[in-house]
Write an enzyme that holds these catalytic residues in place. Structure first.
Site, PDB file in Angstrom:
ATOM      1  N   LEU A  39     -11.439  36.208  15.966  1.00  0.00           N
ATOM      2  CA  LEU A  39     -10.084  35.739  16.339  1.00  0.00           C
ATOM      3  C   LEU A  39      -9.418  35.029  15.160  1.00  0.00           C
ATOM      4  N   THR A  40      -9.278  35.739  14.066  1.00  0.00           N
ATOM      5  CA  THR A  40      -8.479  35.240  12.949  1.00  0.00           C
ATOM      6  C   THR A  40      -7.013  35.297  13.386  1.00  0.00           C
ATOM      7  N   ILE A  66     -18.413  38.304  11.723  1.00  0.00           N
ATOM      8  CA  ILE A  66     -19.406  39.333  11.361  1.00  0.00           C
ATOM      9  C   ILE A  66     -20.250  38.908  10.164  1.00  0.00           C
ATOM     10  N   ALA A  88     -13.748  45.189  12.177  1.00  0.00           N
ATOM     11  CA  ALA A  88     -13.396  43.846  11.709  1.00  0.00           C
ATOM     12  C   ALA A  88     -13.094  43.851  10.223  1.00  0.00           C
ATOM     13  N   THR A 131     -10.432  53.529   5.311  1.00  0.00           N
ATOM     14  CA  THR A 131      -8.996  53.824   5.217  1.00  0.00           C
ATOM     15  C   THR A 131      -8.713  54.842   4.108  1.00  0.00           C
ATOM     16  N   ASP A 132      -7.592  55.520   4.227  1.00  0.00           N
ATOM     17  CA  ASP A 132      -7.192  56.455   3.155  1.00  0.00           C
ATOM     18  C   ASP A 132      -6.840  55.712   1.869  1.00  0.00           C
ATOM     19  N   GLU A 133      -6.611  54.394   1.971  1.00  0.00           N
ATOM     20  CA  GLU A 133      -6.219  53.636   0.779  1.00  0.00           C
ATOM     21  C   GLU A 133      -7.328  53.579  -0.268  1.00  0.00           C
ATOM     22  N   TYR A 159      -7.114  44.561  -1.178  1.00  0.00           N
ATOM     23  CA  TYR A 159      -7.520  45.084   0.145  1.00  0.00           C
ATOM     24  C   TYR A 159      -8.249  46.422  -0.008  1.00  0.00           C
ATOM     25  N   SER A 160      -7.595  47.380  -0.677  1.00  0.00           N
ATOM     26  CA  SER A 160      -8.211  48.710  -0.734  1.00  0.00           C
ATOM     27  C   SER A 160      -9.478  48.692  -1.582  1.00  0.00           C
ATOM     28  N   SER A 162     -11.587  46.246  -1.632  1.00  0.00           N
ATOM     29  CA  SER A 162     -12.651  45.717  -0.764  1.00  0.00           C
ATOM     30  C   SER A 162     -13.139  46.788   0.209  1.00  0.00           C
ATOM     31  N   LYS A 163     -12.231  47.620   0.697  1.00  0.00           N
ATOM     32  CA  LYS A 163     -12.633  48.680   1.631  1.00  0.00           C
ATOM     33  C   LYS A 163     -13.444  49.762   0.889  1.00  0.00           C
TER      34      LYS A 163
HETATM   35  P1  NAD Z   1      -6.143  43.981  12.440  1.00  0.00           P
HETATM   36  O1  NAD Z   1      -5.856  43.071  11.308  1.00  0.00           O
HETATM   37  O2  NAD Z   1      -5.089  44.229  13.464  1.00  0.00           O
HETATM   38  O3  NAD Z   1      -7.437  43.474  13.214  1.00  0.00           O
HETATM   39  C1  NAD Z   1      -8.583  43.004  12.559  1.00  0.00           C
HETATM   40  C2  NAD Z   1      -9.465  42.296  13.576  1.00  0.00           C
HETATM   41  O4  NAD Z   1     -10.663  41.879  12.909  1.00  0.00           O
HETATM   42  C3  NAD Z   1      -8.834  41.038  14.176  1.00  0.00           C
HETATM   43  O5  NAD Z   1      -9.033  41.009  15.573  1.00  0.00           O
HETATM   44  C4  NAD Z   1      -9.577  39.900  13.503  1.00  0.00           C
HETATM   45  O6  NAD Z   1      -9.691  38.733  14.308  1.00  0.00           O
HETATM   46  C5  NAD Z   1     -10.933  40.542  13.265  1.00  0.00           C
HETATM   47  N1  NAD Z   1     -11.666  39.904  12.142  1.00  0.00           N
HETATM   48  C6  NAD Z   1     -11.192  39.638  10.893  1.00  0.00           C
HETATM   49  N2  NAD Z   1     -12.148  39.050  10.157  1.00  0.00           N
HETATM   50  C7  NAD Z   1     -13.254  38.966  10.951  1.00  0.00           C
HETATM   51  C8  NAD Z   1     -14.567  38.483  10.746  1.00  0.00           C
HETATM   52  N3  NAD Z   1     -14.947  37.945   9.573  1.00  0.00           N
HETATM   53  N4  NAD Z   1     -15.455  38.558  11.771  1.00  0.00           N
HETATM   54  C9  NAD Z   1     -15.087  39.094  12.961  1.00  0.00           C
HETATM   55  N5  NAD Z   1     -13.853  39.559  13.210  1.00  0.00           N
HETATM   56  C10 NAD Z   1     -12.951  39.500  12.209  1.00  0.00           C
HETATM   57  O7  NAD Z   1      -6.613  45.351  11.765  1.00  0.00           O
HETATM   58  P2  NAD Z   1      -6.393  46.863  12.225  1.00  0.00           P
HETATM   59  O8  NAD Z   1      -5.092  47.346  11.698  1.00  0.00           O
HETATM   60  O9  NAD Z   1      -6.718  46.991  13.669  1.00  0.00           O
HETATM   61  O10 NAD Z   1      -7.531  47.567  11.358  1.00  0.00           O
HETATM   62  C11 NAD Z   1      -8.852  47.715  11.879  1.00  0.00           C
HETATM   63  C12 NAD Z   1      -9.704  48.450  10.866  1.00  0.00           C
HETATM   64  O11 NAD Z   1      -9.146  49.721  10.589  1.00  0.00           O
HETATM   65  C13 NAD Z   1      -9.779  47.738   9.510  1.00  0.00           C
HETATM   66  O12 NAD Z   1     -11.098  47.860   9.037  1.00  0.00           O
HETATM   67  C14 NAD Z   1      -8.807  48.496   8.618  1.00  0.00           C
HETATM   68  O13 NAD Z   1      -9.230  48.453   7.289  1.00  0.00           O
HETATM   69  C15 NAD Z   1      -8.925  49.894   9.196  1.00  0.00           C
HETATM   70  N6  NAD Z   1      -7.731  50.763   9.076  1.00  0.00           N
HETATM   71  C16 NAD Z   1      -6.509  50.332   9.503  1.00  0.00           C
HETATM   72  C17 NAD Z   1      -5.418  51.198   9.450  1.00  0.00           C
HETATM   73  C18 NAD Z   1      -4.054  50.783   9.955  1.00  0.00           C
HETATM   74  O14 NAD Z   1      -3.095  51.555   9.799  1.00  0.00           O
HETATM   75  N7  NAD Z   1      -3.891  49.630  10.575  1.00  0.00           N
HETATM   76  C19 NAD Z   1      -5.585  52.487   8.938  1.00  0.00           C
HETATM   77  C20 NAD Z   1      -6.852  52.885   8.487  1.00  0.00           C
HETATM   78  C21 NAD Z   1      -7.915  52.021   8.582  1.00  0.00           C
HETATM   79  O1  TDX Z   2       8.196  44.410   5.154  1.00  0.00           O
HETATM   80  C1  TDX Z   2       7.722  45.494   4.740  1.00  0.00           C
HETATM   81  N1  TDX Z   2       8.532  46.333   4.027  1.00  0.00           N
HETATM   82  C2  TDX Z   2       8.096  47.516   3.498  1.00  0.00           C
HETATM   83  O2  TDX Z   2       8.875  48.249   2.863  1.00  0.00           O
HETATM   84  C3  TDX Z   2       6.358  45.890   4.962  1.00  0.00           C
HETATM   85  C4  TDX Z   2       5.431  45.000   5.739  1.00  0.00           C
HETATM   86  C5  TDX Z   2       5.934  47.081   4.431  1.00  0.00           C
HETATM   87  N2  TDX Z   2       6.766  47.867   3.703  1.00  0.00           N
HETATM   88  C6  TDX Z   2       6.251  49.142   3.150  1.00  0.00           C
HETATM   89  C7  TDX Z   2       4.985  49.023   2.328  1.00  0.00           C
HETATM   90  C8  TDX Z   2       4.285  50.353   2.596  1.00  0.00           C
HETATM   91  O3  TDX Z   2       4.772  51.327   1.689  1.00  0.00           O
HETATM   92  O4  TDX Z   2       5.902  49.959   4.259  1.00  0.00           O
HETATM   93  C9  TDX Z   2       4.712  50.722   4.005  1.00  0.00           C
HETATM   94  C10 TDX Z   2       3.682  50.406   5.073  1.00  0.00           C
HETATM   95  O5  TDX Z   2       3.266  49.065   4.865  1.00  0.00           O
HETATM   96  P1  TDX Z   2       2.159  48.356   5.782  1.00  0.00           P
HETATM   97  O6  TDX Z   2       2.569  48.461   7.206  1.00  0.00           O
HETATM   98  O7  TDX Z   2       1.882  47.018   5.204  1.00  0.00           O
HETATM   99  O8  TDX Z   2       0.927  49.364   5.623  1.00  0.00           O
HETATM  100  P2  TDX Z   2       0.104  49.883   4.348  1.00  0.00           P
HETATM  101  O9  TDX Z   2       0.235  48.976   3.189  1.00  0.00           O
HETATM  102  O10 TDX Z   2       0.462  51.327   4.143  1.00  0.00           O
HETATM  103  O11 TDX Z   2      -1.400  49.758   4.911  1.00  0.00           O
HETATM  104  C11 TDX Z   2      -1.723  50.157   6.271  1.00  0.00           C
HETATM  105  O12 TDX Z   2      -2.301  51.434   6.296  1.00  0.00           O
HETATM  106  C12 TDX Z   2      -3.604  51.596   5.786  1.00  0.00           C
HETATM  107  C13 TDX Z   2      -2.657  49.150   6.933  1.00  0.00           C
HETATM  108  O13 TDX Z   2      -2.084  47.867   6.915  1.00  0.00           O
HETATM  109  C14 TDX Z   2      -4.010  49.160   6.276  1.00  0.00           C
HETATM  110  O14 TDX Z   2      -4.877  48.279   6.973  1.00  0.00           O
HETATM  111  C15 TDX Z   2      -4.565  50.563   6.348  1.00  0.00           C
HETATM  112  O15 TDX Z   2      -5.782  50.639   5.669  1.00  0.00           O
END
Ligand code: NAD
Ligand code: TDX
Length: 346
Positions: A39-40, A66, A88, A131-133, A159-160, A162-163
């Protein structure tokens, strides 16, 4: 007889993890789903309210980190999981640029702690949600190029990076210790419970509040959008498939420039384009992501079900219907982040 499984879902109080919890509870009512989440700022227990209420016998929420090896060990002893799916993570690129430390700690050390426990307890699969990143970016003028599972890792942001590091550690555990693992690398998700800091929810919420819509740079950066439920379906297929040691790209060939998404949201909400404000670009901003999903289609028969034109309308409607969910978030600590992040952008 139905094969009962216990699945630990880490990060299940966040965006994709919570959608996965609901997907699995519906599809496998005889499974036990245990959510471990710290619950960050990004985790929200109210998101899981319905799971807690409707599934008192087969859903459990545990608040914890975790990286906490002792807590993870006691949870594994208690629950004897068959599968662990790790969502997470610290997930927001902009926050990783402001302050990388938590990203390296959670996103790299977290999987290590979880995999040590999986190894000790002979878990049948550890699945890493990547992630694709991790592949870096593609140029805008080469629409013929896509990321495949063989594309080199080439991360741009903390971020990317670290992934990508986590993916390497996962494959090292597989090769060195024989740990059964799988990895999914998905493109940008959208849908219900998406945290307001990300592009689509941020633009919907700002438009509803008649606030400026901050578009980075020239707005031409391209992302490949997938409805969150289609991502959940892909992970379900991978963890139940014969996929030990495999990496799968997940995406639906839905590339869109940011500016086009923003204009579409304004149009759907009947708001003027004059709300669009071009602001300073993200540092190291990846230009284009584009996934080649042919492996998961060919080997597992996965196909996305929700077309973007329907998914975005459903998502906008969800934000209209769940104002209480996001209003509570944006009125809290998030306000400080928003002011710092966007106050500094000109
Ligand atoms: P999010 O930020 O919405 O949720 C992350 C969750 O992890 C939160 O509930 C947070 O409390 C929990 N968390 C963070 N640090 C923690 C820790 N140390 N221990 C336990 N829990 C912890 O993220 P999301 O967008 O749902 O992404 C989930 C996963 O999918 C991530 O690994 C992200 O890299 C990956 N991902 C996201 C996207 C996207 O578009 N959002 C795309 C591809 C992959
Ligand atoms: O205020 C904004 N204005 C803007 O132009 C924000 C928040 C984003 N952007 C742009 C940046 C990116 O090109 O929009 C695009 C999408 O941005 P985000 O929603 O921050 O996503 P992105 O950086 O593409 O990363 C997301 O996809 C891959 C997720 O957050 C990652 O967790 C996942 O791995």
């Amino acid at each position: 007889m139905e094969d009962k499984k216990t699945i630990i879902v880490t990060g299940g109080a966040g965006f994709i993890g919570s959608n996965f919890v609901y997907y699995m509870l519906k599809k496998y009512p005889f499974y036990r789903i245990v959510c471990l989440d710290a619950l960050t700022y990004a985790g929200n227990l109210s998101t899981l309210k319905k799971a807690i209420k409707d599934h008192p016998d087969n859903f459990r929420f545990v608040k914890g980190d975790i990286r906490d090896a002792e807590l993870v060990e006691s949870l594994f002893v208690e629950e004897k999981p068959d599968i662990v799916v790790n969502f997470a993570a610290e997930s927001h690129v902009d926050r990783s640029i402001l302050d990388p430390q938590a990203f390296l700690q959670t996103n790299i050390m977290g999987p290590q702690v979880l995999m040590d426990a999986c190894k000790k307890h002979n878990v049948e699969r550890y699945h890493q949600v990547s992630t694709d990143e991790v592949y870096g970016d593609l140029p805008l003028d080469r629409p013929d190029l896509f990321f495949t599972e063989n594309t080199n890792l080439h991360a741009s942001s903390p971020y990317s990076a670290s992934k990508a590091s986590a993916d390497l550690v996962v494959m090292a555990y597989h090769r060195t210790y024989g740990l059964p693992v799988s990895i999914s690398r998905c493109s940008n998700n959208y849908g219900p419970y998406h945290f307001p800091e990300k592009l689509i929810p941020l633009m919907i919420i700002n438009a509803l509040n008649d606030k400026p819509l901050p578009v980075y740079g020239d707005g031409l950066n391209v992302r490949d959008w997938l409805y969150v439920e289609d991502h959940c379906k892909a992970i379900d297929m991978i963890i139940h498939g014969d996929c030990n040691g495999e990496v799968f790209n997940v995406g639906g060939h839905n590339e869109m420039a940011n500016i086009d998404i923003v204009k579409l949201i304004l149009k759907e909400l009947g708001k003027p384009e004059s709300l669009i404000t071009f602001v300073e670009d993200r540092k190291g901003h990846d230009r284009r992501y584009a996934i080649d999903p042919s492996k998961i289609k060919r080997e597992l028969g996965w196909e996305p079900e929700t077309k973007f034109e329907n998914g975005i309308v459903k998502t906008i409607q969800w934000y209209l219907d769940h104002k209480d969910w996001w209003e509570e978030i944006i009125s809290g600590e998030y306000k400080n982040y928003y002011d710092k992040m966007y106050g500094e952008k000109k």
